[in-house]
Write an enzyme that holds these catalytic residues in place. Structure first.
Site, PDB file in Angstrom:
ATOM      1  N   LYS A 199       0.539   4.810   6.749  1.00  0.00           N
ATOM      2  CA  LYS A 199       0.141   5.440   5.681  1.00  0.00           C
ATOM      3  C   LYS A 199       0.751   6.734   5.644  1.00  0.00           C
ATOM      4  O   LYS A 199       1.452   7.442   6.580  1.00  0.00           O
ATOM      5  CB  LYS A 199      -1.353   5.736   6.040  1.00  0.00           C
ATOM      6  CG  LYS A 199      -2.037   4.580   5.937  1.00  0.00           C
ATOM      7  CD  LYS A 199      -2.198   3.482   4.726  1.00  0.00           C
ATOM      8  CE  LYS A 199      -3.034   2.344   4.877  1.00  0.00           C
ATOM      9  NZ  LYS A 199      -2.705   1.479   3.762  1.00  0.00           N
ATOM     10  N   SER A 212       0.850  -1.359   0.010  1.00  0.00           N
ATOM     11  CA  SER A 212       0.126  -0.058   0.144  1.00  0.00           C
ATOM     12  C   SER A 212       0.727   1.227  -0.020  1.00  0.00           C
ATOM     13  O   SER A 212       0.239   2.321  -0.085  1.00  0.00           O
ATOM     14  CB  SER A 212      -0.793  -0.058   1.228  1.00  0.00           C
ATOM     15  OG  SER A 212      -0.194   0.202   2.468  1.00  0.00           O
TER      16      SER A 212
END
Length: 232
Positions: free
Chosen positions: A115, A70
């Site tokens: 993230k 990701s």
């Protein structure tokens, strides 16, 4: 008159090589512990190193392994990063562009996630402008320097204001990232409370060929502060 020098009695308690009682007691405890432990001083040294590493991992830095793609292409599956756990405790909170590790339990699902911060408390984040770029507080952000090649900033449109004390986070591999966009309708609205942040990922340390310092992209430096005074 007897001029022969008479021997004087030396004060043995003041000899420079005589250990101080406090010094003796200072070293006596480790020595006694070493005698009690199997392996003696070697075991005691290893135990002290273990305690030091545990304290270091708990309060200063902690290694994390990247479990998914990701955050490609900057962070690859299997990379190990060092997370600075002190950076937000004695200074400003997470800033736009920071790569953070946080506890996503109850928000993204059980476990820790990594993230990039796109919006902080008070920010107005919109996707997308006429050129397909994410807009933060009226300023378009050029994310081409770190987005996964071929990915658009987002295939999901959104127009949100980040609540105070929370963060809007996205993965760099937008087409392969479950992030704030996927939880806009969930409890918390896809935002991560600042209190859930474990720290900032500062270094890729393994494998050695990937060794690098993770810095905040300059694109976010041009984003103006939110009207409410959010930091960034």
């Amino acid at each position: 008159m007897d001029t022969e020098a008479q021997p004087t009695k030396r004060d043995r308690t003041s000899r420079p090589d005589s250990p101080d009682p406090e010094e003796r007691s200072r070293f006596a405890l480790p020595a006694r512990i070493a005698e009690w432990l199997p392996g003696g001083r070697v075991t005691l040294t290893l135990f002290a190193c273990l305690v030091f590493l545990l304290l270091l991992s708990t309060f200063v830095v902690q290694p994390f392994q990247i479990p998914s793609g990701s955050m490609e292409q900057g962070l690859r599956i299997g990379d190990r990063v060092l997370v600075n756990k002190l950076t937000y405790r004695f200074g400003a909170g997470p800033a736009r562009g920071d790569v953070i590790v946080f506890d996503g339990s109850g928000y993204f699902g059980d476990g820790d996630y990594i993230k990039r911060v796109v919006g902080v408390g008070g920010d107005h984040v919109v996707c997308c402008d006429k050129r397909g770029r994410i807009d933060v507080n009226g300023r378009a952000v050029d994310e081409s320097a770190f987005l996964y090649p071929g990915d658009s900033p987002s295939s999901v449109p959104f127009n949100i204001v980040v609540p105070p004390g929370t963060l809007f986070v996205l993965g760099d591999h937008r087409s392969d990232s479950s992030d704030s966009r996927d939880h806009l309708g969930s409890p918390g609205g896809g935002m991560i409370p600042v209190g859930r942040v474990i720290g900032r990922a500062d270094w890729i340390v393994w494998p050695y060929r990937h060794w690098t310092h993770l810095t905040r992209p300059s694109a976010y430096a041009r984003v103006p502060a939110a009207t409410g005074g959010a930091h960034g």
